[in-house]
Structure formats: structure tokens, C-alpha cells
Design a protein around this motif. Structure first.
Motif, PDB file in Angstrom:
ATOM      1  N   LYS A 100      95.390  39.581  35.104  1.00 41.30           N
ATOM      2  CA  LYS A 100      95.091  39.539  33.664  1.00 41.30           C
ATOM      3  C   LYS A 100      93.957  40.507  33.394  1.00 41.30           C
ATOM      4  N   ARG A 101      94.107  41.251  32.320  1.00 42.51           N
ATOM      5  CA  ARG A 101      93.127  42.270  31.945  1.00 42.51           C
ATOM      6  C   ARG A 101      92.204  41.720  30.870  1.00 42.51           C
ATOM      7  N   TYR A 102      90.906  41.949  31.048  1.00 43.02           N
ATOM      8  CA  TYR A 102      89.906  41.533  30.071  1.00 43.02           C
ATOM      9  C   TYR A 102      89.000  42.707  29.753  1.00 43.02           C
ATOM     10  N   PHE A 103      88.613  42.786  28.508  1.00 39.61           N
ATOM     11  CA  PHE A 103      87.686  43.810  28.049  1.00 39.61           C
ATOM     12  C   PHE A 103      86.279  43.381  28.431  1.00 39.61           C
ATOM     13  N   LEU A 104      85.503  44.299  29.000  1.00 38.91           N
ATOM     14  CA  LEU A 104      84.111  43.988  29.333  1.00 38.91           C
ATOM     15  C   LEU A 104      83.226  44.293  28.135  1.00 38.91           C
ATOM     16  N   ASN A 105      82.335  43.379  27.859  1.00 37.22           N
ATOM     17  CA  ASN A 105      81.430  43.513  26.733  1.00 37.22           C
ATOM     18  C   ASN A 105      80.012  43.248  27.235  1.00 37.22           C
ATOM     19  N   LEU A 106      79.096  44.117  26.901  1.00 39.24           N
ATOM     20  CA  LEU A 106      77.710  43.935  27.303  1.00 39.24           C
ATOM     21  C   LEU A 106      77.070  42.866  26.432  1.00 39.24           C
ATOM     22  N   GLN A 107      76.550  41.824  27.058  1.00 35.92           N
ATOM     23  CA  GLN A 107      75.864  40.775  26.314  1.00 35.92           C
ATOM     24  C   GLN A 107      74.352  40.978  26.356  1.00 35.92           C
ATOM     25  N   GLY A 108      73.874  41.725  27.330  1.00 37.71           N
ATOM     26  CA  GLY A 108      72.442  42.024  27.398  1.00 37.71           C
ATOM     27  C   GLY A 108      71.829  41.601  28.711  1.00 37.71           C
ATOM     28  N   ARG A 109      70.515  41.651  28.739  1.00 40.00           N
ATOM     29  CA  ARG A 109      69.785  41.259  29.953  1.00 40.00           C
ATOM     30  C   ARG A 109      69.842  39.760  30.138  1.00 40.00           C
ATOM     31  N   ALA A 110      70.047  39.380  31.376  1.00 44.32           N
ATOM     32  CA  ALA A 110      70.083  37.964  31.731  1.00 44.32           C
ATOM     33  C   ALA A 110      68.708  37.560  32.261  1.00 44.32           C
ATOM     34  N   PRO A 111      68.434  36.267  32.250  1.00 45.49           N
ATOM     35  CA  PRO A 111      67.192  35.838  32.896  1.00 45.49           C
ATOM     36  C   PRO A 111      67.230  36.229  34.375  1.00 45.49           C
ATOM     37  N   TYR A 112      66.114  36.323  34.986  1.00 49.09           N
ATOM     38  CA  TYR A 112      66.011  36.623  36.414  1.00 49.09           C
ATOM     39  C   TYR A 112      66.526  38.021  36.747  1.00 49.09           C
ATOM     40  N   SER A 113      66.344  38.976  35.858  1.00 46.76           N
ATOM     41  CA  SER A 113      66.613  40.399  36.091  1.00 46.76           C
ATOM     42  C   SER A 113      68.082  40.782  36.225  1.00 46.76           C
ATOM     43  N   GLY A 114      68.989  39.963  35.782  1.00 44.01           N
ATOM     44  CA  GLY A 114      70.405  40.318  35.811  1.00 44.01           C
ATOM     45  C   GLY A 114      70.846  40.933  34.497  1.00 44.01           C
ATOM     46  N   ILE A 115      72.103  41.343  34.444  1.00 42.03           N
ATOM     47  CA  ILE A 115      72.714  41.869  33.216  1.00 42.03           C
ATOM     48  C   ILE A 115      74.008  41.103  33.001  1.00 42.03           C
ATOM     49  N   TYR A 116      74.178  40.561  31.787  1.00 41.02           N
ATOM     50  CA  TYR A 116      75.385  39.808  31.451  1.00 41.02           C
ATOM     51  C   TYR A 116      76.484  40.727  30.926  1.00 41.02           C
ATOM     52  N   LEU A 117      77.685  40.565  31.477  1.00 39.63           N
ATOM     53  CA  LEU A 117      78.883  41.170  30.913  1.00 39.63           C
ATOM     54  C   LEU A 117      79.823  40.008  30.585  1.00 39.63           C
ATOM     55  N   THR A 118      80.379  40.019  29.394  1.00 42.39           N
ATOM     56  CA  THR A 118      81.281  38.939  29.002  1.00 42.39           C
ATOM     57  C   THR A 118      82.694  39.468  28.823  1.00 42.39           C
ATOM     58  N   ARG A 119      83.628  38.542  28.781  1.00 44.11           N
ATOM     59  CA  ARG A 119      85.035  38.851  28.522  1.00 44.11           C
ATOM     60  C   ARG A 119      85.400  38.125  27.229  1.00 44.11           C
ATOM     61  N   GLU A 121      87.855  37.882  25.233  1.00 43.31           N
ATOM     62  CA  GLU A 121      89.163  37.254  25.034  1.00 43.31           C
ATOM     63  C   GLU A 121      89.220  35.848  25.629  1.00 43.31           C
ATOM     64  N   LYS A 122      88.337  35.585  26.574  1.00 47.05           N
ATOM     65  CA  LYS A 122      88.344  34.296  27.261  1.00 47.05           C
ATOM     66  C   LYS A 122      86.997  33.630  26.983  1.00 47.05           C
ATOM     67  N   THR A 123      86.938  32.860  25.919  1.00 45.43           N
ATOM     68  CA  THR A 123      85.656  32.340  25.439  1.00 45.43           C
ATOM     69  C   THR A 123      84.998  31.350  26.398  1.00 45.43           C
ATOM     70  N   ALA A 124      85.761  30.617  27.184  1.00 45.63           N
ATOM     71  CA  ALA A 124      85.179  29.639  28.097  1.00 45.63           C
ATOM     72  C   ALA A 124      84.891  30.240  29.468  1.00 45.63           C
ATOM     73  N   ALA A 125      85.087  31.530  29.617  1.00 44.65           N
ATOM     74  CA  ALA A 125      84.907  32.171  30.920  1.00 44.65           C
ATOM     75  C   ALA A 125      83.435  32.379  31.232  1.00 44.65           C
ATOM     76  N   ALA A 126      83.135  32.293  32.502  1.00 48.67           N
ATOM     77  CA  ALA A 126      81.775  32.590  32.954  1.00 48.67           C
ATOM     78  C   ALA A 126      81.528  34.092  32.821  1.00 48.67           C
ATOM     79  N   PRO A 127      80.318  34.466  32.455  1.00 50.75           N
ATOM     80  CA  PRO A 127      80.018  35.902  32.391  1.00 50.75           C
ATOM     81  C   PRO A 127      79.906  36.485  33.794  1.00 50.75           C
ATOM     82  N   LEU A 128      80.025  37.781  33.871  1.00 50.83           N
ATOM     83  CA  LEU A 128      79.746  38.493  35.117  1.00 50.83           C
ATOM     84  C   LEU A 128      78.267  38.861  35.058  1.00 50.83           C
TER      85      LEU A 128
END
Length: 183
Positions: A100-119, A121-128
């Protein structure tokens, strides 16, 4: 005789043109300092400071924060393998998970120095969550406290990692769900 005069005239005209051209070049070099060769700086390669690993990490993170995911392209796989862990492919602005293909969307900086990428199309999905090299993934210990020191982080901090998680996980879950770029 007439042909010789004509050749002399042509020769003299050429010399006059060459003299005027040379004088104009010299005049311009004094009038416009940008044409002087003395302004050219030649640097010895031994004196050039190349990017160090921290600068490269920051450049890469800034690239991702601008929405350019090319440095993440490739197959990402957890060390547990596909049976117990996860695997996905990132190409351009898409992630392919379980065909399944999902569009990557930048959500911004995550706590603890990470970067959130969301999908989206899948609202209940965990971010990358992208963790750069040298950044510890927070771990929840047996007493429910969050360890940020890196002492409990079971991942290889010398590599960039992507964790698919909604919250802070325990050591075993982080180890199972943390993915690395397959070389």
C-alpha cells in the motif's frame, strides 16, 4: 606596387586596432578592480575545512524539514527481519508498506530530537519518527520512567533510524520496530 600599398594599409590598420584593443583592456583593468587577477583567491586543499559529521547531520535534517525526503530513499528494515519486525520502502514522497502506498507528510520536529513524518491517508497510523545519527531513542523503563540518556537504547546510534511508533516504547519494542536503511 599598388598591391603592396594595399597590404601595408591593411597591416597598419590591424596594428592600430590591436594597439587600441590592448589599451582598452589595460584601461578597463585599472578602472574595474573586479577584472584584476589579484582578487582571485586560490586555497590550498589542505587548508579547506570539509563538513564534519555534525554539520552533515544538520544539513540532512534541514533537508528533511524542507520536505525533501531523498536522503531517506530506499528499503528500511528492522533488525528482527520481516517475520517479527517491519519493512517498508521510501521513494520520493511516498512510503510503500505491505503493498500500500502512502504519501509522506512532514509534521515537524518530534520531542527528543526526532522528526515526525505522517501518512495522512491513514489517520490512525503511527508516524515515522526519524532519529539522526548520534541521537538516542527515548525508552520507557520497567518503572514507567522515560530514559533519555541513551543507556537503555538498544539501537545502533551510529546510523540514521526510523521508528514507527505512537508513543515512547520499552526496550524490546524499540528494538523490534526500529528500521535501518538497507545498504
Amino acid at each position: 606596387m599598388r598591391a603592396m600599398k594595399k597590404n601595408n594599409i591593411q597591416h597598419n590598420c590591424f596594428l592600430i586596432f590591436l594597439a587600441l584593443f590592448s589599451i582598452s583592456i589595460i584601461w578597463l583593468s585599472f578602472k574595474h578592480p573586479w577584472t584584476k587577477l589579484s582578487n582571485v583567491v586560490i586555497v590550498e586543499p589542505t587548508k579547506v575545512k570539509f563538513y564534519d559529521s555534525d554539520e552533515l547531520k544538520e544539513l540532512e535534517m534541514n533537508q528533511i524539514l524542507r520536505g525533501d525526503f531523498t536522503s531517506l530513499e530506499g528499503i528500511w528494515r528492522s533488525q528482527s527481519g520481516i517475520d517479527n519486525g517491519i519493512q517498508f520502502l521510501i521513494r520520493e514522497n511516498c512510503v510503500l508498506i505491505d503493498e500500500k502506498r502512502y504519501f509522506l507528510n512532514l509534521q515537524g520536529r518530534a520531542p527528543y530530537s526526532g522528526i515526525y513524518l505522517t501518512r495522512p491517508e491513514k489517520t490512525a497510523a503511527a508516524p515515522l519518527i526519524i532519529y539522526p545519527k548520534g541521537v538516542a531513542i527515548p525508552i520507557i523503563d520497567d518503572l514507567g520512567r522515560i530514559d533519555l540518556s541513551g543507556g537503555l537504547d538498544p539501537t545502533d546510534q551510529t546510523k540514521i533510524r526510523i521508528l514507527m511508533a505512537q508513543s515512547v516504547l520499552n526496550r524490546e519494542e524499540v528494538k523490534r520496530l526500529t528500521t535501518y536503511l538497507v545498504e
